[in-house]
Each structure stands twice: as C-alpha cells, then as structure tokens.
Scaffold this active site. Structure first.
Site, PDB file in Angstrom:
ATOM      1  N   ARG A 109       0.819  -1.213   0.000  1.00  0.00           N
ATOM      2  CA  ARG A 109       0.000   0.000   0.000  1.00  0.00           C
ATOM      3  C   ARG A 109       0.848   1.255   0.000  1.00  0.00           C
ATOM      4  O   ARG A 109       0.711   2.125  -0.858  1.00  0.00           O
ATOM      5  CB  ARG A 109      -0.919   0.024   1.240  1.00  0.00           C
ATOM      6  CG  ARG A 109      -2.035  -0.941   1.250  1.00  0.00           C
ATOM      7  CD  ARG A 109      -2.987  -0.652   2.414  1.00  0.00           C
ATOM      8  NE  ARG A 109      -2.345  -0.003   3.539  1.00  0.00           N
ATOM      9  CZ  ARG A 109      -1.722  -0.638   4.518  1.00  0.00           C
ATOM     10  NH1 ARG A 109      -1.634  -1.938   4.495  1.00  0.00           N
ATOM     11  NH2 ARG A 109      -1.184   0.027   5.522  1.00  0.00           N
ATOM     12  N   ILE A 110       1.737   1.389   0.987  1.00  0.00           N
ATOM     13  CA  ILE A 110       2.508   2.623   1.121  1.00  0.00           C
ATOM     14  C   ILE A 110       3.552   2.715   0.023  1.00  0.00           C
ATOM     15  O   ILE A 110       3.752   3.784  -0.576  1.00  0.00           O
ATOM     16  CB  ILE A 110       3.148   2.687   2.518  1.00  0.00           C
ATOM     17  CG1 ILE A 110       2.055   2.754   3.587  1.00  0.00           C
ATOM     18  CG2 ILE A 110       4.075   3.898   2.633  1.00  0.00           C
ATOM     19  CD1 ILE A 110       2.557   2.626   5.012  1.00  0.00           C
TER      20      ILE A 110
ATOM     21  N   ASP B  75      10.496  -6.378  -4.987  1.00  0.00           N
ATOM     22  CA  ASP B  75       9.374  -7.025  -4.294  1.00  0.00           C
ATOM     23  C   ASP B  75       9.187  -8.383  -4.958  1.00  0.00           C
ATOM     24  O   ASP B  75       8.576  -8.481  -6.021  1.00  0.00           O
ATOM     25  CB  ASP B  75       8.099  -6.188  -4.410  1.00  0.00           C
ATOM     26  CG  ASP B  75       6.965  -6.730  -3.533  1.00  0.00           C
ATOM     27  OD1 ASP B  75       6.932  -7.969  -3.341  1.00  0.00           O
ATOM     28  OD2 ASP B  75       6.129  -5.947  -3.056  1.00  0.00           O
TER      29      ASP B  75
ATOM     30  N   ALA C 203       9.434   2.558   7.354  1.00  0.00           N
ATOM     31  CA  ALA C 203       8.689   1.303   7.425  1.00  0.00           C
ATOM     32  C   ALA C 203       8.684   0.744   8.835  1.00  0.00           C
ATOM     33  O   ALA C 203       7.775   1.015   9.618  1.00  0.00           O
ATOM     34  CB  ALA C 203       9.289   0.293   6.438  1.00  0.00           C
TER      35      ALA C 203
ATOM     36  N   ASP D 184      12.615   7.378  10.274  1.00  0.00           N
ATOM     37  CA  ASP D 184      11.445   7.705  11.087  1.00  0.00           C
ATOM     38  C   ASP D 184      11.144   6.589  12.077  1.00  0.00           C
ATOM     39  O   ASP D 184      10.380   6.786  13.021  1.00  0.00           O
ATOM     40  CB  ASP D 184      10.222   7.934  10.189  1.00  0.00           C
ATOM     41  CG  ASP D 184       9.006   8.399  10.975  1.00  0.00           C
ATOM     42  OD1 ASP D 184       9.140   9.389  11.725  1.00  0.00           O
ATOM     43  OD2 ASP D 184       7.932   7.771  10.856  1.00  0.00           O
TER      44      ASP D 184
ATOM     45  N   GLU E  78      12.808   2.066  20.204  1.00  0.00           N
ATOM     46  CA  GLU E  78      12.121   3.355  20.301  1.00  0.00           C
ATOM     47  C   GLU E  78      11.676   3.613  21.730  1.00  0.00           C
ATOM     48  O   GLU E  78      11.146   2.702  22.375  1.00  0.00           O
ATOM     49  CB  GLU E  78      10.908   3.383  19.356  1.00  0.00           C
ATOM     50  CG  GLU E  78      11.307   3.294  17.891  1.00  0.00           C
ATOM     51  CD  GLU E  78      10.130   3.441  16.932  1.00  0.00           C
ATOM     52  OE1 GLU E  78       8.990   3.647  17.409  1.00  0.00           O
ATOM     53  OE2 GLU E  78      10.344   3.340  15.712  1.00  0.00           O
TER      54      GLU E  78
ATOM     55  N   HIS F 179       9.073   8.728  14.661  1.00  0.00           N
ATOM     56  CA  HIS F 179       7.970   7.862  14.239  1.00  0.00           C
ATOM     57  C   HIS F 179       6.711   8.676  13.933  1.00  0.00           C
ATOM     58  O   HIS F 179       5.662   8.521  14.568  1.00  0.00           O
ATOM     59  CB  HIS F 179       7.672   6.803  15.299  1.00  0.00           C
ATOM     60  CG  HIS F 179       7.061   5.556  14.718  1.00  0.00           C
ATOM     61  ND1 HIS F 179       7.336   4.304  15.176  1.00  0.00           N
ATOM     62  CD2 HIS F 179       6.175   5.365  13.695  1.00  0.00           C
ATOM     63  CE1 HIS F 179       6.667   3.404  14.482  1.00  0.00           C
ATOM     64  NE2 HIS F 179       5.948   4.022  13.582  1.00  0.00           N
TER      65      HIS F 179
ATOM     66  N   GLY G 297       5.149   8.766  10.885  1.00  0.00           N
ATOM     67  CA  GLY G 297       4.487   8.321   9.656  1.00  0.00           C
ATOM     68  C   GLY G 297       2.982   8.536   9.651  1.00  0.00           C
ATOM     69  O   GLY G 297       2.404   8.928   8.636  1.00  0.00           O
TER      70      GLY G 297
END
Length: 535
Positions: free
Chosen positions: A157-158, A177, A237, A262, A267, A286, A288
C-alpha cells in the site's frame, strides 16, 4: 446477528480523533464512553460491562486487563501495529482484535517524499546554518530529484503510493518485491529488479517492507556497500529491517551520502545510538501516521470495523478471529493447521510473483473448504506480508488485494487418506504442486512435492533439496547438518530413476543458520536448497 433493541457500550481508552469516531457516536445503538483519563484498575472494572474497547498504543491490552471482560465482543486498534495487544489472550477469550491498516497510507508516503526532498536539498543543515548566523549558500548546494533513480523495497500500500508520487516528480522507479506480479509492475509503471541491482542503480532507496524473520537485518554492511557513495537511504517502514550502526558507519566514511529515519530498532531512539552524530542524517520520532488526516482516517476505519463486527458479526478486518467457530472449529482445526503448513511450504518453493492458487480437497469436511482456503493463504502469505498481519479472516482479502486468482474444488474420497489436500500454485517462476494428508484424522504428513512422492511430518524446520542421485550425497548433507550441531529428525529421498534428479526432504530439531543454504548449494551434487519453518 439480531441486535433489536440492544445498545452497545464502547469504551475509548486512548486519545482517538472524536470526529473520526462518528460511525459509532452518531449511531444510537452505541454508547461511546471516554475512558482515556481512567486509571488501569478502573478501566479493567469498566470493561466488565463493555461490548467494545478502542485503543491506540498507550493502553496495554493483556490477559490481566481482559480478565473480567466477559461481555467484550471486540477490541479495536486505531492504527496498524498491535504490539500493545496480547492477541493470544484475546483469542483465548474469544475476542476478535481489529486494526486499521489503511488510514495512514498517504501520510506515510508523503513523509517519505518530504524526507527525500529534504535530503536532496540539504534543508535541515542549511536551516541550522542560517539560525547560527551563517550565509553559506555554496555549502548547501543540492540537486534535483527529476531523472534520479528511486529504489522502492516493497510495493504494498505505502510503497505503491510512494511510487506514484515519485513518478510525478519525474523519477525513475526501481522496485524490489519478489511477490509482485508482472501485471502489477505494469500498473505501477516501474522496473522490478533483484535487490542487489535496485541498490546499485538507485540514487535513493526507500524501505516499505514489513518486519518479518526474512526482512529483519535485511539491509546491512554488504548491501550498503552495493550502493553509490552519492546515494541516500530512507526508512519509514519498520525499525530492525536496516542495520542502523552500518548506516552510521557508511555515512561517516563517505560510502553513503545521506539517510533519513522515522523508525528505529529501539524506540525511543537510544541516547548512544550511532545515528545521533552521523553526518547528513534526518531523524524523526515515528511520525508516519502523525497527521490530522491520518488520525481521523484510522479512527473512522476502526469505528466502522467495530460497528460492523458488533452489529453484523463482520470480522473481515480481524487479526485473530477464525472464520468459523464452536464445534465446527474444533472439528476442523487439525485440517486448518495442515493447510497453513502446506501454504508455508508452497511459498518456500516459489519463485517470483504469485498469480494463481488452486486448492483441491478430499475428505469429510467439505463444508470447511472456505476456511481451509483462508488457512492455506495464511501460510502462503505469512512471509510476504508479515505473519502478524495475516490470519484466517483477512488472508483472502489480502490475497485479493495482491491480485491472486483463487479456485477451490473437492475431489472424490482418496483411497489411502481420510483427509487429502493438494495445492497448485502458479508464479512467474513456474508452477509448484504440493500435497498433504491426514492419517486417521490425527497424523498430518506431507505426501508429495511436485511429482515426487514423500512421507514426512510437517513440523519443525524443513529443508528441501534438489540433487543428483549419486553415491555420497546423503552422507555429505548429513555431515554438514551434523557439523552445525543439529539433529536430523527425518530424511526422505525421492527419485524417479537411479542416477537422475532426486528430491530430499529433511526435518531437523532446531533452526538452521541462514548461511547453511549457501553451504548446501555449494555442494556440486546439489542443484537447489530451500528452507521453511513449519512451526
């Protein structure tokens, strides 16, 4: 299901967009309760009378919290990840867990492009320079992204949204991919290449992969060494896909021109992370999904999912709920487990994008053909999309979204087996056929790979070899496995004729280190080696 006269109580435990909750708030059949200020003990008590719970990432939904939630019908996560939800505990209590995977798609894609442009035009360091009283324009000369090569790792999707935006900027897009079909390649207008070639030819590399055992640590020093010294890498991602220390070292040594992160393996980002003082690096916390639009979209998405689950029993967006339940589920559970393992085996043997799956079944559970197809797809897609994202309920939807053509049929009763499954999977690299059976309803076996007859248990770590049927092969393979301290549980060699090609299926106790495949492929008698975990 009938809901006449019922009013359902939904507790929202975290900060979720109020306007996004409109599908629940504006429906008089629901009472939406704001519980984000409650202490955990009160939330636990209130759940005893609740029908639904909506959270983001702050509330930890574990076995203890659910202990008294006897009437809870659904837990909804307003976002993608469900790390804060104990899926096993929810499943044990019969509570489906829903998430909202699509709402942040555009926001994550736009952040990717923002970071890419900021790297190309030195936005961050030039801002710092001006604030420090400097005016050194020549020091921050950048470059256009028009005509540059963007390598996209993962075109879900992204990734697909990033592709569309990059092409609008005039970039050349290269995609890695392995599960992308040629039809999808044409739709996106990209060039699909092996990972090594994408890395070596790209000016920017952007990651859009799930974190799975096969992608963890996927980009390390060897992969970074393939990139141009002028190239830049971006990760919006999942942390853990890329070796952050290797990136920092490459930046400091001038082997990489820039990086933007990101997401991180740990984290919040550790104070001693080497990324903190790496040159030409942009670090964001983070972000996104951190836009007003994304938060509203994920709230609306989860509100609709909760509403439909409670009112209609629609669990199409559930992560853990089986497609059938009660006595029927108990009856077919062993068969569904065998179907999932057979799907995993087929996936390990495939090459290229998957186009078609045909499921054939012979046995007494013909009414389970639909759930059985879903179970097979769970195994087939687990490594493609991440095992935490695929389940009995959503696997068919995920297959449809990737353009897989699915067919299923029943066969006459098999003369030897109580239950018999056969998969025929077409991919760009050819067709794979695998079959399995239940002996006496309790003992699953893999009985065929392509046209080689086998008899081996679908459990543990399974090694599939294609080799020449010559003296000494089994001894060499056994010695190599033994040198790793692994015990062979079963070794089955199948052949059509002496001295021709043979297929060996080997199960071991424990797991193979990744380098073992290369060692096996290095044996002159071995043509191919594949590995699959069936547990």
């Amino acid at each position: 299901m009938s809901t006449d006269g019922a009013r359902f109580r939904i507790i929202v435990a975290d900060g979720v967009s109020v306007s996004g909750l409109a599908p629940l708030v504006e429906d008089e059949r629901f009472e939406v309760v704001d519980g984000k200020q409650w202490e955990r003990d009160r939330l636990k008590k209130e759940l005893a009378d609740a029908h639904g719970l909506v959270v983001r990432s702050a509330t930890k939904v574990d076995a203890d919290l659910l202990e008294e939630a006897n009437g809870l019908r659904v837990v909804g996560r307003a976002g993608v990840g469900v790390d804060n939800i104990d899926l096993e505990a929810a499943t044990r209590r019969g509570i489906p867990v829903l998430n909202a995977p699509a709402g942040n798609t555009v926001s994550a894609a736009e952040l990717t492009m923002a970071l890419l442009l900021a790297l190309a035009r030195n936005v961050v360091p030039s801002d710092r320079s001006v604030r420090a009283g400097e005016w050194k324009r020549s020091r921050f000369s950048g470059f256009e992204i028009r005509g540059k090569g963007l390598g996209v790792l993962g075109a879900g999707r992204i990734g697909a949204e990033v592709v569309r935006r990059a092409r609008a900027f005039g970039m050349r897009v290269l995609v890695y991919d392995p599960y992308l079909t040629q039809e999808r390649v044409r739709e996106l207008g990209v060039e699909r290449l092996p990972l090594e070639e994408v890395l070596s030819r790209s000016d920017f590399v952007s990651l859009h992969l799930p974190l799975t055992p096969s992608t963890e640590g996927m980009i390390g020093s060897p992969q970074l060494s393939l990139m141009k010294p002028t190239a830049m890498i971006i990760n919006v991602a999942r942390g853990g896909i890329i070796d952050e220390g290797a990136v920092a070292a490459a930046l400091k040594e001038g082997r990489l021109a820039g990086a933007a992160f990101d997401v991180y393996a740990e984290e919040p980002l550790a104070e001693d992370s080497p990324l903190r003082d790496a040159p030409n690096t942009i670090l964001t916390p983070h972000l996104g999904a951190s836009t007003r639009e994304a938060q509203e979209l994920v709230a609306t998405e989860i509100a609709e999912a909760v509403r439909d689950a409670v009112l209609e029993g629609d669990l199409s967006r559930a992560l853990n709920a089986p497609a059938i339940g009660g006595e029927a589920l108990r009856r077919v559970r062993p068969l569904l487990g065998l179907g999932e393992r057979l799907g995993r085996l087929a996936c390990a043997l495939l090459r290229g994008g998957i186009g078609k799956l045909e499921l054939r079944y012979a046995g007494e559970q013909a009414d389970a053909l639909g759930p059985l197809m879903s179970s097979v797809l769970v195994g087939l897609l687990a490594d493609v999309l991440g095992s935490h994202r695929v389940n009995l309920v959503n696997s068919r939807h995920l297959a449809d979204s990737r353009g897989l053509r699915l067919t299923s049929s029943t066969l006459p009763r098999h003369p030897r087996y109580a239950e018999f499954l056969e998969l025929v999977v077409e991919s760009e690299g050819g067709t794979v056929e695998v079959a399995a059976a239940m002996l006496g309803h309790r003992h699953p076996r893999i009985v065929r790979i392509d046209d080689y007859a086998l008899d081996i248990a679908p459990e543990g770590t399974l090694l599939i070899l294609r080799n020449q049927d010559v003296p000494g092969v089994i001894g060499k393979v056994g010695s190599l496995i033994g040198s790793l301290g692994l015990n062979i549980a079963e070794y089955h060699q199948a052949r059509h004729s002496p001295a021709g090609e043979a297929l060996a299926a080997v199960t071991v106790d424990g797991s193979f280190p990744p380098e073992v495949l290369e060692s096996l492929r290095g044996l002159p008698e071995v043509r191919d080696a594949r590995l699959v975990s069936l547990d």
